[in-house]
Enzyme design. Structure first.
Site, PDB file in Angstrom:
ATOM      1  N   ARG A  72      -0.932 -10.799   0.022  1.00 47.91           N
ATOM      2  CA  ARG A  72       0.073 -11.630   0.678  1.00 47.91           C
ATOM      3  C   ARG A  72       1.027 -10.815   1.565  1.00 47.91           C
ATOM      4  O   ARG A  72       1.238 -11.144   2.737  1.00 47.91           O
ATOM      5  CB  ARG A  72       0.903 -12.382  -0.389  1.00 47.91           C
ATOM      6  CG  ARG A  72       0.206 -13.556  -0.989  1.00 47.91           C
ATOM      7  CD  ARG A  72       0.595 -13.699  -2.441  1.00 47.91           C
ATOM      8  NE  ARG A  72      -0.146 -12.690  -3.178  1.00 47.91           N
ATOM      9  CZ  ARG A  72      -1.287 -12.953  -3.815  1.00 47.91           C
ATOM     10  NH1 ARG A  72      -1.735 -14.174  -3.857  1.00 47.91           N
ATOM     11  NH2 ARG A  72      -1.954 -11.994  -4.409  1.00 47.91           N
ATOM     12  N   THR A  73       1.604  -9.763   1.001  1.00 49.98           N
ATOM     13  CA  THR A  73       2.657  -9.037   1.736  1.00 49.98           C
ATOM     14  C   THR A  73       2.082  -8.333   2.958  1.00 49.98           C
ATOM     15  O   THR A  73       2.644  -8.414   4.057  1.00 49.98           O
ATOM     16  CB  THR A  73       3.339  -8.020   0.804  1.00 49.98           C
ATOM     17  OG1 THR A  73       3.651  -8.685  -0.421  1.00 49.98           O
ATOM     18  CG2 THR A  73       4.596  -7.474   1.418  1.00 49.98           C
ATOM     19  N   LYS A 100      -6.642  12.963   0.422  1.00 49.87           N
ATOM     20  CA  LYS A 100      -6.850  14.420   0.440  1.00 49.87           C
ATOM     21  C   LYS A 100      -5.601  15.141  -0.064  1.00 49.87           C
ATOM     22  O   LYS A 100      -5.492  16.363   0.044  1.00 49.87           O
ATOM     23  CB  LYS A 100      -7.145  14.894   1.861  1.00 49.87           C
ATOM     24  CG  LYS A 100      -8.414  14.318   2.458  1.00 49.87           C
ATOM     25  CD  LYS A 100      -8.545  14.796   3.904  1.00 49.87           C
ATOM     26  CE  LYS A 100      -9.638  14.066   4.640  1.00 49.87           C
ATOM     27  NZ  LYS A 100      -9.502  14.240   6.105  1.00 49.87           N
ATOM     28  N   ARG A 122       4.842  -0.190   1.122  1.00 49.19           N
ATOM     29  CA  ARG A 122       4.643  -0.513  -0.302  1.00 49.19           C
ATOM     30  C   ARG A 122       4.135   0.747  -0.985  1.00 49.19           C
ATOM     31  O   ARG A 122       3.230   1.424  -0.468  1.00 49.19           O
ATOM     32  CB  ARG A 122       3.635  -1.645  -0.484  1.00 49.19           C
ATOM     33  CG  ARG A 122       3.216  -1.778  -1.948  1.00 49.19           C
ATOM     34  CD  ARG A 122       2.457  -3.025  -2.234  1.00 49.19           C
ATOM     35  NE  ARG A 122       3.312  -4.189  -2.137  1.00 49.19           N
ATOM     36  CZ  ARG A 122       2.941  -5.407  -2.530  1.00 49.19           C
ATOM     37  NH1 ARG A 122       1.732  -5.595  -3.035  1.00 49.19           N
ATOM     38  NH2 ARG A 122       3.750  -6.433  -2.412  1.00 49.19           N
ATOM     39  N   HIS A 150      11.550  -5.778  -4.294  1.00 50.21           N
ATOM     40  CA  HIS A 150      10.630  -6.416  -3.348  1.00 50.21           C
ATOM     41  C   HIS A 150      11.475  -7.443  -2.575  1.00 50.21           C
ATOM     42  O   HIS A 150      11.332  -8.650  -2.759  1.00 50.21           O
ATOM     43  CB  HIS A 150       9.508  -7.098  -4.137  1.00 50.21           C
ATOM     44  CG  HIS A 150       8.316  -7.505  -3.329  1.00 50.21           C
ATOM     45  ND1 HIS A 150       8.246  -7.416  -1.955  1.00 50.21           N
ATOM     46  CD2 HIS A 150       7.119  -8.031  -3.723  1.00 50.21           C
ATOM     47  CE1 HIS A 150       7.066  -7.862  -1.544  1.00 50.21           C
ATOM     48  NE2 HIS A 150       6.373  -8.235  -2.592  1.00 50.21           N
TER      49      HIS A 150
HETATM   50  N1   CP Z   1       3.629 -11.334  -3.980  1.00 45.75           N
HETATM   51  C1   CP Z   1       3.039 -10.186  -3.580  1.00 45.75           C
HETATM   52  O1   CP Z   1       3.703  -9.174  -3.378  1.00 45.75           O
HETATM   53  O2   CP Z   1       1.684 -10.281  -3.413  1.00 45.75           O
HETATM   54  P1   CP Z   1       0.735  -9.095  -2.894  1.00 45.75           P
HETATM   55  O3   CP Z   1       0.720  -8.037  -3.962  1.00 45.75           O
HETATM   56  O4   CP Z   1      -0.610  -9.758  -2.685  1.00 45.75           O
HETATM   57  O5   CP Z   1       1.315  -8.568  -1.630  1.00 45.75           O
END
Ligand code: CP
Length: 325
Positions: A72-73, A100, A122, A150
């Site tokens: 999603r993100t 590496k 992320r 988040h």
């Molecule tokens: N909600 C969320 O962060 O989903 P993803 O891990 O798929 O990005």
């Protein structure tokens, strides 16, 4: 007062903004949240057109740096940048020189040579976005760091709640499940408080830290809530050998969100990915009460708003709608 129907991208070219990052919900004021949600609403209207693309960030570069899996993100940040006409560059740890042994700092310095305007990161380590912010000139957006934060998830959740329920202030949200390992929960609790909503954390004692707010260990407590926010059991973050719950089967029996445990009128949310049949009954996930798909849709327009906001001085209000030529 004239109603403002403004598509932010339609108005002005981006100007040099004060340098800002979005690393934590703690970076945001109530005014910031209101502004970002309003901008997201404007972008949502732009996404109803046949031509969904806005020229707003033409010539800008958004770098998506994902060191942890995401559906999603990562997809919504990439699409958000594209819908705003920015160039995008997506680098995932798998297949990159991270494999590496290249350090995060060297990866960030290397990719900064392309002069990205925004770096979306992320990473499984708490504080990774702060490190990137310290070594680059780009605006940095935290797309999830370990179990810490988040922030764009929290913003999209606020947006989806407001759209689905009609208000935020005074709302009661029950956050159910593995709070301990959840960056989603930490960010959401902060964001809900910022907008005047009430939160109850519900789940088994080892998974619900008391210091985060009002706690109940009785799944029946969700009946009082307007919104039930179900958290994923994050097995990848659980310490090996630790006994958080006797078994997943028992967790589901005692804490799973089922139709029988909900009352009519409640809305149910989940950030995804869902463990169907573990923390959420598939009948709930697929019901009209679920806002799960609305959350994904909100992710696009909220992330458009975040990119726009970081790269401009914020939404400019004018009294007439301006259409893209
Ligand atoms: N909600 C969320 O962060 O989903 P993803 O891990 O798929 O990005």
């Amino acid at each position: 007062m004239t109603e403002l129907h403004v598509l932010p991208g339609d108005l002005l070219p981006p100007v040099d903004p004060p340098r800002r990052h979005l690393l934590s919900v703690g970076d945001l004021t109530r005014d910031d949240v209101d502004r970002l949600l309003a901008t997201a609403g404007s972008f949502a209207r732009s996404q109803q057109r046949d031509n969904k693309k806005l020229p707003t960030l033409r010539g800008r570069l958004v770098l998506n740096l994902f060191f942890e899996s995401s559906t999603r993100t990562s997809s919504s940040f990439e699409l958000a940048a594209k819908r705003l006409s920015a160039d995008t560059l997506s680098v995932k740890a798998a297949g990159s020189s991270v494999e590496k042994g290249e350090s995060l700092k060297d990866t960030a310095l290397t990719l900064s040579a392309y002069d990205p305007d925004v770096i979306v990161i992320r990473h499984p380590q708490i504080g990774a976005p702060q490190l990137v912010a310290a070594v680059t000139d780009a605006h940095v957006v935290n797309a999830g760091d370990g179990k810490h934060q988040h922030p764009t998830q929290a913003l999209l959740d606020l947006y989806a709640i407001r759209e689905g329920v009609g208000r935020l202030e005074g709302l009661h949200v029950a956050v159910v499940g593995d709070v301990l390992h959840s960056r989603v929960a930490r960010s959401l609790v902060q964001a809900l408080r910022l907008v005047g909503a009430r939160v109850t954390l519900v789940g088994p004692p080892p998974l619900v830290p008391r210091e985060l707010g009002d706690v109940s260990h009785d799944i029946g407590a969700i009946a009082d809530a307007d919104v039930v926010y179900v958290l994923r059991m994050q097995r990848e973050r659980m310490l090996e050998g630790a006994n958080y719950v006797p078994s997943l089967r028992e967790y589901t029996a005692r804490w799973g969100v089922t139709p029988e445990r909900l009352r009519p009128g409640q809305r149910v949310m989940h950030a995804g990915p869902m463990n169907r049949g573990v923390e959420i009954d598939p009948r709930v996930a697929d019901s009209d009460a679920a806002l799960v798909v609305d959350q994904v849709r909100a992710g696009l327009v909220v992330r458009m708003a975040v990119l726009y906001d970081l790269l401009t001085t914020g939404p400019v209000l004018v009294e007439t709608a301006v259409e893209v030529a």
